[in-house]
Enzyme design. Structure first.
Site, PDB file in Angstrom:
ATOM      1  N   SER A 129      -2.843  -0.520 -11.185  1.00  0.00           N
ATOM      2  CA  SER A 129      -1.927  -1.399 -11.911  1.00  0.00           C
ATOM      3  C   SER A 129      -1.592  -0.848 -13.283  1.00  0.00           C
ATOM      4  O   SER A 129      -2.424  -0.196 -13.930  1.00  0.00           O
ATOM      5  CB  SER A 129      -2.565  -2.785 -12.060  1.00  0.00           C
ATOM      6  N   TYR A 154      -8.788  -8.489 -14.723  1.00  0.00           N
ATOM      7  CA  TYR A 154      -8.000  -7.862 -13.655  1.00  0.00           C
ATOM      8  C   TYR A 154      -7.779  -6.386 -13.961  1.00  0.00           C
ATOM      9  O   TYR A 154      -8.002  -5.520 -13.111  1.00  0.00           O
ATOM     10  CB  TYR A 154      -6.665  -8.582 -13.504  1.00  0.00           C
TER      11      TYR A 154
END
Length: 342
Positions: A129, A154
């Site tokens: 990501s 995350y």
């Protein structure tokens, strides 16, 4: 050729599976339907592929964070390659349910690495990501930049996945490609993402929550471009040649940014949605949220040079394509929330 796709009921997973199936390949998809967003939407994605592709597509309802269940479910099934897209997504939700991120994104990634090790998988492509870059002020984001200051759990789990993959590439010479996704949108997308939320609000006459008063930049990338990049990467695994690769590794492991390389203001997105919906948006301007970043901007020179990846879909094409799908298909689907129909 059989490819295992994790997160197969997800947005990107469904589209990658369809692209491979359209090439005549076999796909095994796994997902465990976590209720992070609409299960009806996830089931509809799976049903669409099953109806269209028959026995070429095999779907398993399984939690890849459970090592024993993963092994048992795949017993006797041939797997040549893996596209590991399954994860617990969302920056903000990681503030509410951190354990879900450790289960899926850490334990789950380890289980996929172990599967690749013991099955002698020819190539593992996995999702990272752009969140790993943290709150950077210098742009564009380059894979060679340091990524050791995450501002959400995350992001921390995604960076940990990259380092775990490098360990397995070093110890077991597993060919791997990590892809740092930026903001992806398009038909069959995710309801928690801005394009979906803003479109739904405009069509229903509801106010849009616009964070940082709209002063945010995002590298919006249309799904067709993303799928093209994933398959370009999948078809060309990195060589175990001792040469340094993007990400700084000399193992058969590389990391690429995969984005649009043209960041857009959030306000420009809203105007594009207004135009596609032929309605004005009501804006609820709000401050920046914890865990969010001001801008994302992908340097894609590495993936362009190595694989020929070059996104071609501008927002002026992609946003109307999403709005048209939402109006003409999803809003008429049995899974669409009846209470919100207009």
């Amino acid at each position: 050729m059989t490819t295992l796709i994790t997160g197969a009921a997800g947005f990107i997973g469904m589209h990658v599976a369809e692209a491979l199936l359209n090439r005549g390949e076999q796909v095994v998809g796994i997902d465990n339907f976590t209720p992070y967003y609409s299960l009806d939407l996830k089931r509809a994605r799976v049903a669409r592929l099953e109806a269209k592709h028959g026995t070429a597509y095999s779907f398993l309802n399984i939690d890849f964070g459970d090592a024993s269940a993963l092994t048992a479910s795949l017993f006797g099934k041939e797997v040549d390659r893996v596209v590991h897209l399954g994860a617990q997504p969302g920056v903000r939700y990681s503030l509410e349910n951190p354990a879900a991120y450790i289960h899926s994104n850490i334990s789950g990634h380890l289980n996929i690495l172990e599967l690749a090790r013991h099955r002698a998988i020819s190539h593992l492509v996995y999702a990272s990501s752009s969140s790993v870059y943290g709150m950077r002020s210098d742009t564009p984001f380059r894979v060679a930049d340091r990524a050791d200051s995450p501002i959400s759990l995350y992001a921390a789990t995604k960076r940990a996945d990259e380092l775990m993959s490098e360990t397995y590439a070093h110890l077991f010479r597993i060919p791997q490609t990590g892809l740092r996704f930026f903001t992806v949108y398009g038909p069959w997308g995710r309801p928690d993402m801005a394009v979906w939320k803003f479109t739904e609000a405009v069509l229903q006459g509801k106010a849009i929550d616009v964070y940082n008063h709209g002063d945010m930049l995002r590298d919006f990338t249309f799904i067709d471009d993303i799928v093209n990049g994933i398959i370009l990467a999948l078809d060309r695994p990195p060589a175990d040649d001792g040469q340094q690769k993007p990400g700084g590794f000399a193992t058969p492991h590389r990391i690429y940014n995969i984005g649009n390389n043209r960041p857009e203001q959030l306000t420009d997105l809203i105007r594009a949605i207004e135009g596609a919906c032929d309605r004005k948006a009501e804006l609820n301007l709000m401050p920046m949220q914890d865990g969010d970043v001001y801008q994302t901007f992908a340097d894609i020179d590495d993936i362009n040079r190595d694989l020929g990846f070059a996104p071609t879909t501008p927002m002026s094409v992609g946003v109307p394509a999403f709005v048209n799908w939402y109006v003409e298909e999803w809003s008429k689907h049995p899974g669409y929330p009846v209470a919100e129909r207009k």
